[in-house]
Design a protein around this motif. Sequence first.
Motif, PDB file in Angstrom:
ATOM      1  N   TRP A 180      17.319  -7.757  -4.723  1.00 47.54           N
ATOM      2  CA  TRP A 180      18.209  -7.220  -5.719  1.00 47.54           C
ATOM      3  C   TRP A 180      18.606  -7.876  -6.332  1.00 47.54           C
ATOM      4  CZ3 TRP A 180      17.971  -2.211  -5.431  1.00 47.54           C
ATOM      5  CH2 TRP A 180      17.804  -1.559  -4.186  1.00 47.54           C
ATOM      6  N   PHE A 181      18.949  -9.185  -6.644  1.00 47.89           N
ATOM      7  CA  PHE A 181      19.233  -9.689  -8.368  1.00 47.89           C
ATOM      8  C   PHE A 181      18.310 -10.153  -8.787  1.00 47.89           C
ATOM      9  CE2 PHE A 181      18.870 -14.424  -9.887  1.00 47.89           C
ATOM     10  CZ  PHE A 181      20.617 -14.696 -10.732  1.00 47.89           C
ATOM     11  N   ILE A 182      16.863 -10.554  -8.425  1.00 46.67           N
ATOM     12  CA  ILE A 182      15.496  -9.585  -9.399  1.00 46.67           C
ATOM     13  C   ILE A 182      15.581  -9.005  -9.933  1.00 46.67           C
ATOM     14  CG2 ILE A 182      12.879  -9.841  -9.245  1.00 46.67           C
ATOM     15  CD1 ILE A 182      13.321 -11.887  -6.967  1.00 46.67           C
ATOM     16  N   TYR A 183      16.035  -8.001  -9.089  1.00 42.21           N
ATOM     17  CA  TYR A 183      15.962  -6.441 -10.237  1.00 42.21           C
ATOM     18  C   TYR A 183      17.155  -6.151 -11.080  1.00 42.21           C
ATOM     19  CZ  TYR A 183      12.209  -4.138  -6.265  1.00 42.21           C
ATOM     20  OH  TYR A 183      11.074  -4.055  -5.676  1.00 42.21           O
ATOM     21  N   GLY A 184      18.582  -6.687 -10.485  1.00 36.78           N
ATOM     22  CA  GLY A 184      19.397  -5.948 -10.993  1.00 36.78           C
ATOM     23  C   GLY A 184      19.219  -7.527 -12.768  1.00 36.78           C
ATOM     24  N   HIS A 242      13.651   3.338  -7.651  1.00 37.82           N
ATOM     25  CA  HIS A 242      14.259   2.389  -6.088  1.00 37.82           C
ATOM     26  C   HIS A 242      15.158   3.149  -5.411  1.00 37.82           C
ATOM     27  CE1 HIS A 242      12.287  -1.156  -7.346  1.00 37.82           C
ATOM     28  NE2 HIS A 242      13.005  -2.242  -8.576  1.00 37.82           N
ATOM     29  N   ASN A 243      15.799   4.334  -5.887  1.00 33.82           N
ATOM     30  CA  ASN A 243      15.968   5.843  -5.004  1.00 33.82           C
ATOM     31  C   ASN A 243      15.679   5.427  -3.744  1.00 33.82           C
ATOM     32  OD1 ASN A 243      18.994   4.950  -5.938  1.00 33.82           O
ATOM     33  ND2 ASN A 243      18.221   6.721  -7.485  1.00 33.82           N
ATOM     34  N   TRP A 244      14.412   5.603  -3.697  1.00 34.75           N
ATOM     35  CA  TRP A 244      13.262   6.163  -3.062  1.00 34.75           C
ATOM     36  C   TRP A 244      12.181   4.924  -2.943  1.00 34.75           C
ATOM     37  CZ3 TRP A 244      13.022   8.999  -7.794  1.00 34.75           C
ATOM     38  CH2 TRP A 244      12.160   8.834  -8.558  1.00 34.75           C
ATOM     39  N   LEU A 245      12.114   4.145  -3.207  1.00 29.96           N
ATOM     40  CA  LEU A 245      11.069   3.364  -3.636  1.00 29.96           C
ATOM     41  C   LEU A 245      11.426   2.107  -2.447  1.00 29.96           C
ATOM     42  CD1 LEU A 245       9.339   2.566  -6.852  1.00 29.96           C
ATOM     43  CD2 LEU A 245       8.121   4.242  -4.291  1.00 29.96           C
ATOM     44  N   THR A 246      12.855   1.673  -2.885  1.00 32.08           N
ATOM     45  CA  THR A 246      13.508   0.025  -2.381  1.00 32.08           C
ATOM     46  C   THR A 246      14.779   0.591  -1.154  1.00 32.08           C
ATOM     47  OG1 THR A 246      12.719  -0.874  -3.666  1.00 32.08           O
ATOM     48  CG2 THR A 246      14.329  -1.774  -2.775  1.00 32.08           C
ATOM     49  N   ILE A 247      15.346   2.149  -1.736  1.00 32.04           N
ATOM     50  CA  ILE A 247      16.919   1.802  -0.849  1.00 32.04           C
ATOM     51  C   ILE A 247      16.612   2.534   0.493  1.00 32.04           C
ATOM     52  CG2 ILE A 247      18.942   3.302  -0.637  1.00 32.04           C
ATOM     53  CD1 ILE A 247      19.649   2.773  -3.993  1.00 32.04           C
ATOM     54  N   PRO A 248      15.569   3.252   0.980  1.00 34.49           N
ATOM     55  CA  PRO A 248      15.368   4.049   1.954  1.00 34.49           C
ATOM     56  C   PRO A 248      14.262   2.458   3.702  1.00 34.49           C
ATOM     57  CG  PRO A 248      14.308   5.825   1.095  1.00 34.49           C
ATOM     58  CD  PRO A 248      14.743   4.501  -0.379  1.00 34.49           C
ATOM     59  N   TYR A 249      13.723   1.577   2.157  1.00 32.25           N
ATOM     60  CA  TYR A 249      13.560   0.812   3.164  1.00 32.25           C
ATOM     61  C   TYR A 249      14.571  -0.620   3.843  1.00 32.25           C
ATOM     62  CZ  TYR A 249       8.229   1.412   2.270  1.00 32.25           C
ATOM     63  OH  TYR A 249       7.306   1.450   2.334  1.00 32.25           O
ATOM     64  N   GLN A 258       0.818  -1.349   0.407  1.00 36.46           N
ATOM     65  CA  GLN A 258      -0.166   0.227  -0.217  1.00 36.46           C
ATOM     66  C   GLN A 258       0.967   1.118  -0.284  1.00 36.46           C
ATOM     67  OE1 GLN A 258      -2.349  -0.963   3.149  1.00 36.46           O
ATOM     68  NE2 GLN A 258      -3.834  -2.061   2.292  1.00 36.46           N
ATOM     69  N   ALA A 259       2.267   1.895   0.858  1.00 36.60           N
ATOM     70  CA  ALA A 259       3.077   2.860   0.694  1.00 36.60           C
ATOM     71  C   ALA A 259       3.537   2.203  -0.367  1.00 36.60           C
ATOM     72  CB  ALA A 259       4.289   1.816   1.991  1.00 36.60           C
ATOM     73  N   GLY A 260       3.627   1.580  -1.380  1.00 39.29           N
ATOM     74  CA  GLY A 260       4.017   1.543  -3.097  1.00 39.29           C
ATOM     75  C   GLY A 260       3.305   1.942  -3.678  1.00 39.29           C
ATOM     76  N   TRP A 261       2.079   2.259  -3.236  1.00 38.76           N
ATOM     77  CA  TRP A 261       0.836   2.370  -3.991  1.00 38.76           C
ATOM     78  C   TRP A 261       1.543   4.265  -4.037  1.00 38.76           C
ATOM     79  CZ3 TRP A 261      -3.699  -1.421  -2.269  1.00 38.76           C
ATOM     80  CH2 TRP A 261      -3.502  -2.631  -2.870  1.00 38.76           C
ATOM     81  N   VAL A 262       1.180   4.397  -2.597  1.00 39.45           N
ATOM     82  CA  VAL A 262       0.848   6.133  -2.355  1.00 39.45           C
ATOM     83  C   VAL A 262       2.470   6.726  -3.574  1.00 39.45           C
ATOM     84  CG1 VAL A 262       1.456   7.532  -0.770  1.00 39.45           C
ATOM     85  CG2 VAL A 262      -0.115   5.714   0.272  1.00 39.45           C
ATOM     86  N   LEU A 301       3.660  -0.489  -8.216  1.00 40.28           N
ATOM     87  CA  LEU A 301       2.551  -1.303  -7.924  1.00 40.28           C
ATOM     88  C   LEU A 301       2.892  -2.623  -7.410  1.00 40.28           C
ATOM     89  CD1 LEU A 301       0.603  -0.111 -11.104  1.00 40.28           C
ATOM     90  CD2 LEU A 301       0.517   0.980  -8.587  1.00 40.28           C
ATOM     91  N   TYR A 302       4.478  -2.327  -7.910  1.00 46.30           N
ATOM     92  CA  TYR A 302       4.904  -3.794  -6.873  1.00 46.30           C
ATOM     93  C   TYR A 302       6.639  -4.100  -6.128  1.00 46.30           C
ATOM     94  CZ  TYR A 302       9.177  -3.517 -10.495  1.00 46.30           C
ATOM     95  OH  TYR A 302      10.633  -2.904 -11.157  1.00 46.30           O
ATOM     96  N   SER A 303       6.667  -3.113  -5.564  1.00 46.65           N
ATOM     97  CA  SER A 303       7.816  -3.140  -5.306  1.00 46.65           C
ATOM     98  C   SER A 303       7.838  -2.953  -3.616  1.00 46.65           C
ATOM     99  CB  SER A 303       8.427  -0.775  -5.477  1.00 46.65           C
ATOM    100  OG  SER A 303       7.385  -0.491  -4.926  1.00 46.65           O
ATOM    101  N   GLY A 304       6.675  -2.488  -3.583  1.00 48.21           N
ATOM    102  CA  GLY A 304       5.746  -3.018  -1.868  1.00 48.21           C
ATOM    103  C   GLY A 304       5.938  -4.397  -1.767  1.00 48.21           C
ATOM    104  N   TYR A 305       5.411  -4.943  -2.232  1.00 48.85           N
ATOM    105  CA  TYR A 305       5.066  -6.440  -2.373  1.00 48.85           C
ATOM    106  C   TYR A 305       6.655  -7.131  -1.931  1.00 48.85           C
ATOM    107  CZ  TYR A 305       4.810 -11.538  -4.073  1.00 48.85           C
ATOM    108  OH  TYR A 305       5.334 -13.102  -3.576  1.00 48.85           O
TER     109      TYR A 305
END
Length: 532
Positions: free
Chosen positions: A502-506, A350-357, A75-79, A477-481
């Motif tokens: 990160w392997f999948i993202y790579g 992902h600089n803001w969607l994933t890296i801070p998490y 849900q946070a990813g959707w935001v 839409l998918y990063s939060g999952y």
Amino acid sequence: MADVKVDEAVEKKTFAQAVNDAFKELGETFVAFVKAPKALWGINVPYIIEGLVYFGILTILGKFCSENVALTDPQAGWVYSFVTGGITFAMLILGGVSDKLGVRVSLILAFSVMFIGRALVGLSGTIPLGSGLGSPMFFVMFGGLFLMVLGYGLYQPASYAGVKRYTNPKTAAMGYAVIYGLMNLGAFFSGFISPLVRHRFESVFPPNGLPAVFWVYALLTLLSLLITALILTKKTDQKAVEQIARETAEMSEPVEETEEESKTVTTKQKINNLPFTIYSLITLALLLLVIMIRNEKIHFNLILASVLLAGSFLLSIWEYLRHRPDHPFRDLRFVAFIFMLIPVQTLFAHNWLTIPYYLDRAFHGSVVSQYFELFSNINPILIFVLAPVVAGLTASRNIYKMMIYGTLVMAVPTFLLSLGPNVIFFLSYILIMSIGEAMWQPRFLQWIAEIAPEGKTGAYMGIGQLPWFLTKVLTGLYSGYFVEKYIPRPETGLPEQSGKLWFIYGLIAISSTVLLWLTKGWMMKGMKEKAK
């Protein structure tokens, strides 16, 4: 012509020359900032502050949604998708509004709206309003973010219009370079302010002090509003416009007639947009149906609804394009090129969607986690320094090859993070990824300009931004999952598996390089045909 190359007359520079020229350019940028007309200061100074605030908010928004508003990570990813995608969409809608209102009024209005919006986000975490999706807290936060999206959609076009208004043809390029650099500097500074405020007010604004950070960002927005109103007065604006008009008139170079002006005005054939409108409304209705099915509001076959949605969407696109033979989307090379870059562009998001998490959770209990905002915003300052260096070293290189090499260099270090949380690996990733970004990102628009037919460069440039809009929306839409599955909150006790993420993202990112390489002959063939 056997190949399409950048002008061979361009001098190949050594590393020392490139570094020297880069720091010379940075010095000129600083001097240009200091010596800028007073009216331009009304653009530049708030732009630093806004860079700090905007990227600062993106860095902490996910943590605020997850820990304060009690949303799930998806849900946070959707935001995030709403905020970043909404801003791009708002810029398209409100860009013309700034032209009608004028630079000064547009900026004042934009900062006013953003101040109210950011204050509402801070208020949502200050007073007890419950938590969770659908709670009063969520709607107050969402309302604030909506106002921020609207304000930023007006602010960005107005700022660039201001640079154009307060620079002459000789200083315009430097003006745009300065404003780009200031945004990156502001983003870097947010990494210092946010953790200091968060730690200081953690006991006042439990559980993490983030509401205090939003209040600070709201006050900084108010400061930008005051600076704009005080510096960019009507008198200052008029004086700057008169000065630019004199400087432009004194320039000896004759103003060249633009392609659009040189072409004969032709009467456009009237197009019946009714079928397209009907198909679009059907597509929107089917999208709402799919959303309601997924949220178990309506019982219907999800697969069938999704197939109907996809078919209606494609039908809408076909109906729109079949009446517009000159539209850029009728150019298959152009469409393939811009969409092939979506996978590697996900790393930007992902600089803001994933890296801070990732920094907050995977390095839990360490200095990296305590100051995750600082580590999340290293990339902007690296780009600020590296971009001119890399540009100097690669100026004479083939554009398309630089796209391939740059996306490769940007994607490969992602696999370092698949080895597990390690601060050395992370810093290496940020450094190498930033070098790759500096290698290909400036060449992106250059290549679009190269493949665009004569007289269609502007249209191609505009459409070329669409994939970035889609990247921001789709990635959210998918990063939060993925975050919830592979980097769960430490208190849940679930295993941390960030290496798999990160392997999948790579793999996703490097697919851009593979696609660019596989289509190289086809792409270069189009360039050869244009050059003949």
